[in-house]
Design a protein around this motif. Structure first.
Motif, PDB file in Angstrom:
ATOM      1  N   ALA A 130      -1.568  -0.978  -4.322  1.00  0.00           N
ATOM      2  CA  ALA A 130      -2.631   0.013  -4.234  1.00  0.00           C
ATOM      3  C   ALA A 130      -1.981   1.360  -3.997  1.00  0.00           C
ATOM      4  O   ALA A 130      -1.203   1.588  -3.191  1.00  0.00           O
ATOM      5  CB  ALA A 130      -3.691  -0.411  -2.965  1.00  0.00           C
ATOM      6  N   ALA A 155     -10.256   1.525  -7.809  1.00  0.00           N
ATOM      7  CA  ALA A 155     -10.898   0.654  -6.723  1.00  0.00           C
ATOM      8  C   ALA A 155     -11.544   1.454  -5.733  1.00  0.00           C
ATOM      9  O   ALA A 155     -12.655   0.661  -5.284  1.00  0.00           O
ATOM     10  CB  ALA A 155      -9.508   0.012  -5.962  1.00  0.00           C
ATOM     11  N   VAL A 156     -11.205   2.757  -5.170  1.00  0.00           N
ATOM     12  CA  VAL A 156     -11.893   3.574  -4.310  1.00  0.00           C
ATOM     13  C   VAL A 156     -12.061   5.039  -4.737  1.00  0.00           C
ATOM     14  O   VAL A 156     -11.078   5.594  -5.384  1.00  0.00           O
ATOM     15  CB  VAL A 156     -11.143   3.513  -2.859  1.00  0.00           C
ATOM     16  CG1 VAL A 156     -11.799   4.416  -1.873  1.00  0.00           C
ATOM     17  CG2 VAL A 156     -11.200   2.145  -2.348  1.00  0.00           C
ATOM     18  N   LEU A 181      -5.544   0.318  -8.284  1.00  0.00           N
ATOM     19  CA  LEU A 181      -4.917  -0.860  -8.454  1.00  0.00           C
ATOM     20  C   LEU A 181      -3.988  -0.794  -9.499  1.00  0.00           C
ATOM     21  O   LEU A 181      -4.386  -0.376 -10.794  1.00  0.00           O
ATOM     22  CB  LEU A 181      -5.776  -1.901  -8.182  1.00  0.00           C
ATOM     23  CG  LEU A 181      -6.283  -2.162  -6.881  1.00  0.00           C
ATOM     24  CD1 LEU A 181      -7.317  -3.537  -7.123  1.00  0.00           C
ATOM     25  CD2 LEU A 181      -5.297  -2.654  -5.890  1.00  0.00           C
ATOM     26  N   ASP A 240       0.932  -1.159   0.000  1.00  0.00           N
ATOM     27  CA  ASP A 240      -0.016   0.005  -0.135  1.00  0.00           C
ATOM     28  C   ASP A 240       0.992   1.225  -0.032  1.00  0.00           C
ATOM     29  O   ASP A 240       1.831   1.365   1.042  1.00  0.00           O
ATOM     30  CB  ASP A 240      -0.975  -0.060   1.144  1.00  0.00           C
ATOM     31  CG  ASP A 240      -2.114  -1.016   1.032  1.00  0.00           C
ATOM     32  OD1 ASP A 240      -2.888  -0.701   0.505  1.00  0.00           O
ATOM     33  OD2 ASP A 240      -1.982  -2.093   1.618  1.00  0.00           O
ATOM     34  N   HIS A 293      -2.704   4.988  -2.934  1.00  0.00           N
ATOM     35  CA  HIS A 293      -3.747   5.810  -2.243  1.00  0.00           C
ATOM     36  C   HIS A 293      -3.583   7.384  -2.364  1.00  0.00           C
ATOM     37  O   HIS A 293      -2.134   7.730  -2.124  1.00  0.00           O
ATOM     38  CB  HIS A 293      -3.777   5.405  -0.734  1.00  0.00           C
ATOM     39  CG  HIS A 293      -4.037   4.043  -0.612  1.00  0.00           C
ATOM     40  ND1 HIS A 293      -5.431   3.457  -0.565  1.00  0.00           N
ATOM     41  CD2 HIS A 293      -3.004   2.879  -0.522  1.00  0.00           C
ATOM     42  CE1 HIS A 293      -5.219   2.112  -0.466  1.00  0.00           C
ATOM     43  NE2 HIS A 293      -3.691   1.798  -0.338  1.00  0.00           N
ATOM     44  N   THR A 344      -8.374   5.311  -4.546  1.00  0.00           N
ATOM     45  CA  THR A 344      -7.337   4.276  -4.631  1.00  0.00           C
ATOM     46  C   THR A 344      -7.372   3.548  -5.794  1.00  0.00           C
ATOM     47  O   THR A 344      -8.373   3.409  -6.592  1.00  0.00           O
ATOM     48  CB  THR A 344      -7.582   3.314  -3.733  1.00  0.00           C
ATOM     49  OG1 THR A 344      -7.776   4.033  -2.358  1.00  0.00           O
ATOM     50  CG2 THR A 344      -6.514   1.956  -3.633  1.00  0.00           C
ATOM     51  N   PRO A 382      -1.637  -5.782  -1.509  1.00  0.00           N
ATOM     52  CA  PRO A 382      -2.352  -4.548  -1.256  1.00  0.00           C
ATOM     53  C   PRO A 382      -3.687  -4.795  -0.675  1.00  0.00           C
ATOM     54  O   PRO A 382      -4.371  -5.783  -0.662  1.00  0.00           O
ATOM     55  CB  PRO A 382      -2.597  -4.038  -2.570  1.00  0.00           C
ATOM     56  CG  PRO A 382      -2.817  -5.179  -3.787  1.00  0.00           C
ATOM     57  CD  PRO A 382      -1.940  -6.183  -2.956  1.00  0.00           C
ATOM     58  N   THR A 383      -3.912  -3.570  -0.049  1.00  0.00           N
ATOM     59  CA  THR A 383      -5.169  -3.611   0.882  1.00  0.00           C
ATOM     60  C   THR A 383      -6.220  -2.439   0.270  1.00  0.00           C
ATOM     61  O   THR A 383      -5.734  -1.312   0.103  1.00  0.00           O
ATOM     62  CB  THR A 383      -4.962  -3.127   2.517  1.00  0.00           C
ATOM     63  OG1 THR A 383      -4.175  -4.080   2.607  1.00  0.00           O
ATOM     64  CG2 THR A 383      -6.240  -3.247   3.096  1.00  0.00           C
ATOM     65  N   VAL A 384      -7.443  -2.783   0.292  1.00  0.00           N
ATOM     66  CA  VAL A 384      -8.364  -1.936  -0.400  1.00  0.00           C
ATOM     67  C   VAL A 384      -9.688  -1.940   0.520  1.00  0.00           C
ATOM     68  O   VAL A 384     -10.272  -2.938   0.628  1.00  0.00           O
ATOM     69  CB  VAL A 384      -8.841  -2.173  -1.961  1.00  0.00           C
ATOM     70  CG1 VAL A 384      -9.887  -1.357  -2.331  1.00  0.00           C
ATOM     71  CG2 VAL A 384      -7.647  -2.216  -2.893  1.00  0.00           C
ATOM     72  N   ARG A 385      -9.850  -0.589   1.076  1.00  0.00           N
ATOM     73  CA  ARG A 385     -11.067  -0.480   1.733  1.00  0.00           C
ATOM     74  C   ARG A 385     -11.903   0.646   1.227  1.00  0.00           C
ATOM     75  O   ARG A 385     -11.476   1.687   1.390  1.00  0.00           O
ATOM     76  CB  ARG A 385     -10.692  -0.221   3.195  1.00  0.00           C
ATOM     77  CG  ARG A 385      -9.901  -1.181   4.020  1.00  0.00           C
ATOM     78  CD  ARG A 385      -9.819  -0.798   5.454  1.00  0.00           C
ATOM     79  NE  ARG A 385      -8.787  -2.117   6.031  1.00  0.00           N
ATOM     80  CZ  ARG A 385      -7.653  -2.081   6.126  1.00  0.00           C
ATOM     81  NH1 ARG A 385      -6.891  -0.990   5.643  1.00  0.00           N
ATOM     82  NH2 ARG A 385      -6.894  -2.897   6.771  1.00  0.00           N
TER      83      ARG A 385
END
Length: 306
Positions: free
Chosen positions: A293, A273-274, A283, A64, A295, A281, A238-241
């Motif tokens: 990811a 993604a966000v 990817l 990330d 951000h 965000t 990667p982290t996607v929230r």
């Protein structure tokens, strides 16, 4: 410190916004890898992680990659919430304090710090800034007296705000707003050989506050090279929230470009993604990192279809 599980800060010593994150690390008592990219472009190893974003600081947590101080501050607060960067009573009001420091006040501070510096010996730096931000040395120097006067007026207001006995801008505990405003003062060391006493001599409240912020320190940095940071990204996922907000005009998975207001830097390309009113965000994939990811904060970013 295990470099494979630690935060990594990509920064260089003279970056004022990197000073904000260094102090945030100190406030939270964190250890982190410290990678120093070049001051001027090109920055090819940083671009491997970011997809082309070359400003500093950049905060990395595994795969990330957090571009811009605002995104990095939010990431630190999520990963390590105690002690908070948004202490009561100001709380989330620290965001507005920091936003103020990031706007016209920052340009005033830059003018005050750099307007009288010689251009000789700094030709590559000025060529970089002119190409990226349109900062022409002659025009900048002509504006510098006005910018410095505006910055002096801002410092007078800060000193007045602190004259009621508060320890920090938001109350008894330091927060994001303090760190963002302190870096404006810290940056003036460029013109005073590292000595801030000419600025704070007649502003005792400001001087005492600046010392309290400086005493926070920079946490526990451990030198690290760019190859090590790339290896950390390659070993992580990667982290996607979040979601892509309905009505935004964009769809999840859409190929988009993200660039920064007021900059000619190349945009970052990726799969959306966000997208909310606070975050973007992307990817993206790179042969050296695999999936990452990237951000961004929503403020200050331009997003458009690829």
């Amino acid at each position: 410190m295990d470099a494979m599980t630690s935060l990594i800060l990509h920064h260089y010593p003279t970056s004022p916004w990197a000073e904000v994150l260094r102090l945030a690390m100190g406030l939270k008592g964190l250890g982190y890898g410290s990678v120093e990219p070049p001051v001027i472009c090109p920055k090819p190893r940083l671009a491997v992680l970011t997809g082309g974003y070359v400003r500093v600081p950049v905060l990395q947590n595994g795969a990330d990659i957090f571009c811009d101080t605002a995104a990095a501050i939010d990431a630190l607060e999520t990963l390590h919430p105690d002690p908070t960067l948004f202490p009561a009573p100001a709380g989330q009001g620290h965001r507005l304090l920091a936003q103020l420091a990031q706007g016209p006040v920052f340009f005033w501070a830059v003018g005050a710090a750099m307007g009288a510096l010689p251009t000789e010996g700094m030709e590559e730096f000025w060529a970089d800034r002119e190409a990226r931000f349109g900062m022409k040395p002659a025009a900048f120097r002509a504006m510098a007296p006005h910018l410095a006067a505006q910055f002096e007026a801002h410092l007078a207001n800060l000193d007045m705000a602190l004259s009621d006995g508060r320890a920090f801008l938001g109350g008894d505990a330091p927060g994001h707003g303090d760190l963002a405003h302190y870096q404006l003062l810290w940056f003036q060391k460029a013109r005073f050989g590292g000595d801030l006493s000419p600025i704070v001599a007649d502003r005792p409240h400001l001087g005492a506050w600046a010392q309290r912020v400086a005493d926070i320190g920079h946490g526990r940095p451990v030198p690290m090279d760019a190859e090590g940071a790339i290896a950390v990204a390659r070993a992580a996922e990667p982290t996607v929230r979040g979601v892509v907000s309905p009505g935004s005009g964009f769809e999840a998975g859409q190929e988009v470009l993200v660039s920064q207001e007021g900059s000619n830097d190349a945009p970052t390309a990726g799969r959306l993604a966000v997208l909310t009113d606070r975050r973007i965000t992307l990817l993206r994939d790179h042969p050296e990192t695999g999936a990452v990811a990237v951000h961004f904060p929503r403020l200050g970013q331009i997003i458009r279809p690829a």
